[in-house]
Design a protein around this motif. Structure first.
Motif, PDB file in Angstrom:
ATOM      1  N   SER A  86       0.818  -1.207   0.000  1.00  0.00           N
ATOM      2  CA  SER A  86       0.000   0.000   0.000  1.00  0.00           C
ATOM      3  C   SER A  86       0.854   1.260   0.000  1.00  0.00           C
ATOM      4  O   SER A  86       0.596   2.214  -0.746  1.00  0.00           O
ATOM      5  CB  SER A  86      -0.916  -0.004   1.229  1.00  0.00           C
ATOM      6  OG  SER A  86      -1.702   1.170   1.274  1.00  0.00           O
ATOM      7  N   THR A  89       2.683   1.744  -3.402  1.00  0.00           N
ATOM      8  CA  THR A  89       1.722   2.207  -4.403  1.00  0.00           C
ATOM      9  C   THR A  89       1.379   3.674  -4.183  1.00  0.00           C
ATOM     10  O   THR A  89       1.330   4.468  -5.132  1.00  0.00           O
ATOM     11  CB  THR A  89       0.458   1.339  -4.356  1.00  0.00           C
ATOM     12  OG1 THR A  89       0.806  -0.030  -4.555  1.00  0.00           O
ATOM     13  CG2 THR A  89      -0.531   1.749  -5.431  1.00  0.00           C
ATOM     14  N   ASP A  90       1.153   4.059  -2.936  1.00  0.00           N
ATOM     15  CA  ASP A  90       0.836   5.453  -2.633  1.00  0.00           C
ATOM     16  C   ASP A  90       2.006   6.375  -2.962  1.00  0.00           C
ATOM     17  O   ASP A  90       1.807   7.491  -3.466  1.00  0.00           O
ATOM     18  CB  ASP A  90       0.476   5.602  -1.154  1.00  0.00           C
ATOM     19  CG  ASP A  90      -0.897   5.039  -0.814  1.00  0.00           C
ATOM     20  OD1 ASP A  90      -1.679   4.768  -1.759  1.00  0.00           O
ATOM     21  OD2 ASP A  90      -1.192   4.864   0.379  1.00  0.00           O
ATOM     22  N   ARG A  93       2.115   6.742  -6.716  1.00  0.00           N
ATOM     23  CA  ARG A  93       0.959   7.534  -7.165  1.00  0.00           C
ATOM     24  C   ARG A  93       1.201   9.022  -6.894  1.00  0.00           C
ATOM     25  O   ARG A  93       0.841   9.879  -7.710  1.00  0.00           O
ATOM     26  CB  ARG A  93      -0.308   7.032  -6.463  1.00  0.00           C
ATOM     27  CG  ARG A  93      -1.585   7.675  -6.982  1.00  0.00           C
ATOM     28  CD  ARG A  93      -2.815   7.056  -6.350  1.00  0.00           C
ATOM     29  NE  ARG A  93      -3.137   5.774  -6.962  1.00  0.00           N
ATOM     30  CZ  ARG A  93      -3.151   4.609  -6.319  1.00  0.00           C
ATOM     31  NH1 ARG A  93      -2.833   4.551  -5.036  1.00  0.00           N
ATOM     32  NH2 ARG A  93      -3.473   3.502  -6.955  1.00  0.00           N
ATOM     33  N   HIS A 115       1.532  -4.565  -9.455  1.00  0.00           N
ATOM     34  CA  HIS A 115       0.106  -4.645  -9.797  1.00  0.00           C
ATOM     35  C   HIS A 115      -0.534  -5.887  -9.169  1.00  0.00           C
ATOM     36  O   HIS A 115      -1.588  -5.810  -8.527  1.00  0.00           O
ATOM     37  CB  HIS A 115      -0.045  -4.671 -11.314  1.00  0.00           C
ATOM     38  CG  HIS A 115      -1.456  -4.803 -11.790  1.00  0.00           C
ATOM     39  ND1 HIS A 115      -2.229  -3.708 -12.142  1.00  0.00           N
ATOM     40  CD2 HIS A 115      -2.252  -5.898 -11.971  1.00  0.00           C
ATOM     41  CE1 HIS A 115      -3.428  -4.133 -12.514  1.00  0.00           C
ATOM     42  NE2 HIS A 115      -3.459  -5.456 -12.427  1.00  0.00           N
ATOM     43  N   ALA A 118      -0.772  -5.682  -5.373  1.00  0.00           N
ATOM     44  CA  ALA A 118      -1.888  -4.837  -4.954  1.00  0.00           C
ATOM     45  C   ALA A 118      -3.206  -5.613  -5.004  1.00  0.00           C
ATOM     46  O   ALA A 118      -3.998  -5.585  -4.052  1.00  0.00           O
ATOM     47  CB  ALA A 118      -1.958  -3.585  -5.830  1.00  0.00           C
ATOM     48  N   LEU A 119      -3.434  -6.326  -6.095  1.00  0.00           N
ATOM     49  CA  LEU A 119      -4.660  -7.116  -6.204  1.00  0.00           C
ATOM     50  C   LEU A 119      -4.714  -8.202  -5.133  1.00  0.00           C
ATOM     51  O   LEU A 119      -5.784  -8.470  -4.561  1.00  0.00           O
ATOM     52  CB  LEU A 119      -4.747  -7.756  -7.592  1.00  0.00           C
ATOM     53  CG  LEU A 119      -4.882  -6.802  -8.784  1.00  0.00           C
ATOM     54  CD1 LEU A 119      -4.922  -7.581 -10.082  1.00  0.00           C
ATOM     55  CD2 LEU A 119      -6.114  -5.921  -8.635  1.00  0.00           C
ATOM     56  N   ASP A 122      -5.927  -6.672  -1.902  1.00  0.00           N
ATOM     57  CA  ASP A 122      -7.119  -5.822  -2.013  1.00  0.00           C
ATOM     58  C   ASP A 122      -6.786  -4.336  -1.915  1.00  0.00           C
ATOM     59  O   ASP A 122      -7.470  -3.552  -1.246  1.00  0.00           O
ATOM     60  CB  ASP A 122      -8.152  -6.199  -0.939  1.00  0.00           C
ATOM     61  CG  ASP A 122      -8.718  -7.587  -1.130  1.00  0.00           C
ATOM     62  OD1 ASP A 122      -8.947  -7.970  -2.296  1.00  0.00           O
ATOM     63  OD2 ASP A 122      -8.911  -8.306  -0.132  1.00  0.00           O
ATOM     64  N   ILE A 123      -5.719  -3.947  -2.596  1.00  0.00           N
ATOM     65  CA  ILE A 123      -5.283  -2.559  -2.656  1.00  0.00           C
ATOM     66  C   ILE A 123      -5.517  -2.054  -4.077  1.00  0.00           C
ATOM     67  O   ILE A 123      -5.292  -2.790  -5.050  1.00  0.00           O
ATOM     68  CB  ILE A 123      -3.786  -2.449  -2.291  1.00  0.00           C
ATOM     69  CG1 ILE A 123      -3.578  -2.865  -0.831  1.00  0.00           C
ATOM     70  CG2 ILE A 123      -3.238  -1.054  -2.547  1.00  0.00           C
ATOM     71  CD1 ILE A 123      -2.143  -3.180  -0.494  1.00  0.00           C
ATOM     72  N   ARG A 124      -5.965  -0.831  -4.211  1.00  0.00           N
ATOM     73  CA  ARG A 124      -6.199  -0.278  -5.546  1.00  0.00           C
ATOM     74  C   ARG A 124      -4.868  -0.133  -6.269  1.00  0.00           C
ATOM     75  O   ARG A 124      -3.993   0.612  -5.830  1.00  0.00           O
ATOM     76  CB  ARG A 124      -6.898   1.076  -5.456  1.00  0.00           C
ATOM     77  CG  ARG A 124      -7.194   1.714  -6.817  1.00  0.00           C
ATOM     78  CD  ARG A 124      -8.149   2.879  -6.663  1.00  0.00           C
ATOM     79  NE  ARG A 124      -7.541   3.984  -5.949  1.00  0.00           N
ATOM     80  CZ  ARG A 124      -6.911   5.020  -6.517  1.00  0.00           C
ATOM     81  NH1 ARG A 124      -6.814   5.080  -7.837  1.00  0.00           N
ATOM     82  NH2 ARG A 124      -6.403   5.991  -5.788  1.00  0.00           N
ATOM     83  N   PRO A 125      -4.682  -0.832  -7.390  1.00  0.00           N
ATOM     84  CA  PRO A 125      -3.395  -0.750  -8.104  1.00  0.00           C
ATOM     85  C   PRO A 125      -3.258   0.567  -8.845  1.00  0.00           C
ATOM     86  O   PRO A 125      -4.231   1.313  -9.033  1.00  0.00           O
ATOM     87  CB  PRO A 125      -3.468  -1.934  -9.075  1.00  0.00           C
ATOM     88  CG  PRO A 125      -4.923  -2.128  -9.321  1.00  0.00           C
ATOM     89  CD  PRO A 125      -5.621  -1.770  -8.033  1.00  0.00           C
ATOM     90  N   GLU A 127      -3.220   2.837 -11.875  1.00  0.00           N
ATOM     91  CA  GLU A 127      -3.953   2.749 -13.134  1.00  0.00           C
ATOM     92  C   GLU A 127      -3.139   3.439 -14.223  1.00  0.00           C
ATOM     93  O   GLU A 127      -2.899   4.643 -14.168  1.00  0.00           O
ATOM     94  CB  GLU A 127      -5.324   3.410 -12.987  1.00  0.00           C
ATOM     95  CG  GLU A 127      -6.214   2.726 -11.950  1.00  0.00           C
ATOM     96  CD  GLU A 127      -7.506   3.484 -11.704  1.00  0.00           C
ATOM     97  OE1 GLU A 127      -7.713   4.512 -12.401  1.00  0.00           O
ATOM     98  OE2 GLU A 127      -8.286   3.070 -10.836  1.00  0.00           O
TER      99      GLU A 127
END
Length: 240
Positions: A86, A89-90, A93, A115, A118-119, A122-125, A127
């Motif tokens: 998480s 990814t943050d 982003r 990617h 994250a899946l 259950d983390i938003r990958p 995009e």
């Protein structure tokens, strides 16, 4: 070499990103260590963050021999994988939101594996991560016929970029960023990171097609097989 007036606008600051993992399968392998940082135009580190994760699975001896993180060390020093994924990814982003390009050597590996991680948790990958700068793809394009390996160690040496701790996430990420800056100084690359990102999509696809043909010729692939040239996230990852 490009002149100062013609230097790409993305040379001012670049993000850098690298993962060390349990293996080379982007779908099933896990993150062990990671680094996200920012370099200035001279390749100096102006921001950095590193992680050690407990991947929740055993780290194969072969992988540990490469990056130095054993299962026991990951369990003792690592944080829960979901938290680490998480935060990575943050962090990425946030860099993209600032308009910074992110350099990753062999980017389709790192971004595809992230990617899937994250899946998995259950983390938003991310995009459509963009703009990404991949020194491996660029080097193969601008100096296509140079003999020798194209590992980060070999390419860093070719461009006189120091890399003393290969396969350590922060060292690899920073070296990759400095190689990207060296490429931009030596070759006439696209002036904007967004334009360069689009070019790399086509270059990566063409390189995969050429490598597929070669592997078929030497019997490493069957005639019906193809290498995935999608970039910076592999096609088999984007729809997972």
């Amino acid at each position: 070499m490009t002149s100062a007036d013609a230097a790409p606008d993305w040379l001012t600051r670049v993000g850098v990103f690298d993962l060390e993992t349990t293996g080379v399968d982007v779908v099933h392998d896990r993150i062990v260590t990671a680094h996200v940082g920012v370099l200035d135009a001279k390749g100096r580190v102006i921001a950095s963050r590193s992680w050690i994760a407990d991947p929740g699975v055993s780290i194969p001896d072969g992988a540990a021999a490469i990056h130095g993180i054993t299962t026991a060390r990951a369990q003792n020093e690592g944080r829960p994988a979901a938290e680490v994924v998480s935060e990575i990814t943050d962090a990425l982003r946030a860099l993209f939101a600032q308009g910074l390009p992110v350099v990753a050597y062999n980017a389709s590996y790192d971004f595809s594996l992230l990617h899937h991680e994250a899946l998995r948790h259950d983390i938003r990958p991310l995009e459509n991560p963009s703009p990404v700068i991949d020194p491996l793809v660029i080097d193969k394009r601008v100096d296509r016929y140079r003999r020798g390996k194209r590992t980060l160690t070999a390419v860093a040496e070719h461009y006189a970029v120091p890399l003393t701790d290969a396969h350590e996430a922060s060292a690899d990420a920073i070296a990759a960023g400095r190689v990207a800056l060296a490429l931009a100084e030596r070759f006439a690359l696209a002036p904007s990171a967004d334009e360069l990102h689009v070019q790399q999509i086509g270059w990566a696809r063409s390189q995969a097609e050429s490598l597929t043909e070669y592997f078929i010729q030497i019997g490493r692939l069957d005639a019906s097989e193809t290498l995935d040239g999608s970039w910076p996230v592999r096609a088999d990852a984007s729809g997972a």
